[in-house]
Design a protein around this motif. Sequence first.
Motif, PDB file in Angstrom:
ATOM      1  N   LYS A  54       1.170  -0.657  -0.361  1.00  0.00           N
ATOM      2  CA  LYS A  54      -0.110   0.400   0.098  1.00  0.00           C
ATOM      3  C   LYS A  54       0.848   1.259  -0.444  1.00  0.00           C
ATOM      4  O   LYS A  54       0.639   1.736  -1.138  1.00  0.00           O
ATOM      5  CB  LYS A  54      -0.856  -0.300   0.668  1.00  0.00           C
ATOM      6  N   THR A  55       1.610   1.639   0.724  1.00  0.00           N
ATOM      7  CA  THR A  55       2.191   2.754   1.031  1.00  0.00           C
ATOM      8  C   THR A  55       3.701   2.510   1.388  1.00  0.00           C
ATOM      9  O   THR A  55       4.459   3.820   1.097  1.00  0.00           O
ATOM     10  CB  THR A  55       1.667   3.676   2.911  1.00  0.00           C
ATOM     11  N   GLY A  56       4.735   1.286   1.090  1.00  0.00           N
ATOM     12  CA  GLY A  56       6.209   0.927   0.885  1.00  0.00           C
ATOM     13  C   GLY A  56       6.781   1.397   0.098  1.00  0.00           C
ATOM     14  O   GLY A  56       5.944   1.367  -1.704  1.00  0.00           O
ATOM     15  N   ILE A  57       7.867   1.989  -0.116  1.00  0.00           N
ATOM     16  CA  ILE A  57       8.185   2.694  -1.118  1.00  0.00           C
ATOM     17  C   ILE A  57       9.665   1.356  -1.629  1.00  0.00           C
ATOM     18  O   ILE A  57       9.932   1.076  -0.325  1.00  0.00           O
ATOM     19  CB  ILE A  57       9.324   4.040  -1.583  1.00  0.00           C
ATOM     20  N   VAL A  58      10.158   1.363  -2.615  1.00  0.00           N
ATOM     21  CA  VAL A  58      11.432   1.138  -2.916  1.00  0.00           C
ATOM     22  C   VAL A  58      11.948   1.613  -3.969  1.00  0.00           C
ATOM     23  O   VAL A  58      11.252   2.174  -5.280  1.00  0.00           O
ATOM     24  CB  VAL A  58      11.097  -0.770  -4.013  1.00  0.00           C
ATOM     25  N   ALA A  59      12.861   1.815  -3.832  1.00  0.00           N
ATOM     26  CA  ALA A  59      14.307   2.410  -4.644  1.00  0.00           C
ATOM     27  C   ALA A  59      15.544   2.076  -5.036  1.00  0.00           C
ATOM     28  O   ALA A  59      15.996   0.918  -4.021  1.00  0.00           O
ATOM     29  CB  ALA A  59      14.237   3.757  -3.413  1.00  0.00           C
ATOM     30  N   LYS A 115       4.250  -8.342   4.166  1.00  0.00           N
ATOM     31  CA  LYS A 115       3.315  -8.265   2.924  1.00  0.00           C
ATOM     32  C   LYS A 115       3.743  -8.189   1.520  1.00  0.00           C
ATOM     33  O   LYS A 115       4.124  -8.087   0.576  1.00  0.00           O
ATOM     34  CB  LYS A 115       2.008  -7.118   2.733  1.00  0.00           C
ATOM     35  N   MET A 116       4.963  -7.327   1.840  1.00  0.00           N
ATOM     36  CA  MET A 116       5.767  -6.933   0.593  1.00  0.00           C
ATOM     37  C   MET A 116       6.841  -7.712   0.183  1.00  0.00           C
ATOM     38  O   MET A 116       6.509  -8.246  -0.937  1.00  0.00           O
ATOM     39  CB  MET A 116       6.860  -5.546   0.773  1.00  0.00           C
ATOM     40  N   VAL A 117       7.393  -9.057   0.841  1.00  0.00           N
ATOM     41  CA  VAL A 117       7.615 -10.400   0.910  1.00  0.00           C
ATOM     42  C   VAL A 117       6.604 -11.037  -0.028  1.00  0.00           C
ATOM     43  O   VAL A 117       6.724 -11.439  -1.192  1.00  0.00           O
ATOM     44  CB  VAL A 117       8.324 -10.797   2.043  1.00  0.00           C
ATOM     45  N   GLU A 118       5.800 -11.037   0.168  1.00  0.00           N
ATOM     46  CA  GLU A 118       4.697 -11.712  -0.353  1.00  0.00           C
ATOM     47  C   GLU A 118       3.976 -11.004  -1.496  1.00  0.00           C
ATOM     48  O   GLU A 118       3.263 -12.013  -2.776  1.00  0.00           O
ATOM     49  CB  GLU A 118       3.100 -11.863   0.288  1.00  0.00           C
ATOM     50  N   GLU A 119       4.513  -9.893  -2.349  1.00  0.00           N
ATOM     51  CA  GLU A 119       4.270  -9.025  -3.048  1.00  0.00           C
ATOM     52  C   GLU A 119       5.066  -9.325  -4.369  1.00  0.00           C
ATOM     53  O   GLU A 119       4.890  -8.604  -5.604  1.00  0.00           O
ATOM     54  CB  GLU A 119       3.968  -7.006  -3.106  1.00  0.00           C
TER      55      GLU A 119
END
Length: 167
Positions: free
Chosen positions: A46-51, A136-140
């Motif tokens: 939802k609100t996470g960011i990866v740079a 959740k990030m890992v599952e995505e």
Amino acid sequence: IVEEVKDCRHRLHENPATSYEEIYASDLVARKLTEWGIPFERNWAKTGIVATIEGNTTASGKSIGIRADMDALDIIEETGLPYASQIPGKMHACGHDGHTSILLGTAKYLKETRNFNGKVHLFFQPAEEGGGGAIKMVEEGLFDKYPVDSVYALHNWPYLPKGQIAV
């Protein structure tokens, strides 16, 4: 970059949000990354960011992740600080405003110097306080899209003397 990082922390501290509601933090991170010319992707958990920042060379084929959490707690702030929470019933009592600001400062430094061989993926994670944001990030598909050899994070501990770290 100390003053810029400090300003980010104060803005984040004034605008806390709990799990999956970190809109202000996500927007601030995105603005800074854009300003510094660092490519990123939004909407992880939802609100996470990866740079991602590449070093002067990527010949090593290595990559690491550096992670910071962005969420706050359901606590009423009574500190009286000039940058105290402006959101009733929510506070960055857990230090995630500091974690996010430190990772932003790290991003700026790494982008300016690029004095490394490989890639650094910066994970700005929501919902650390019981919301399962990392899972959740890992599952995505986080590590499918951004494979890393290792991931690093820190946690501030205000009771340590200035200049000391502990593991």
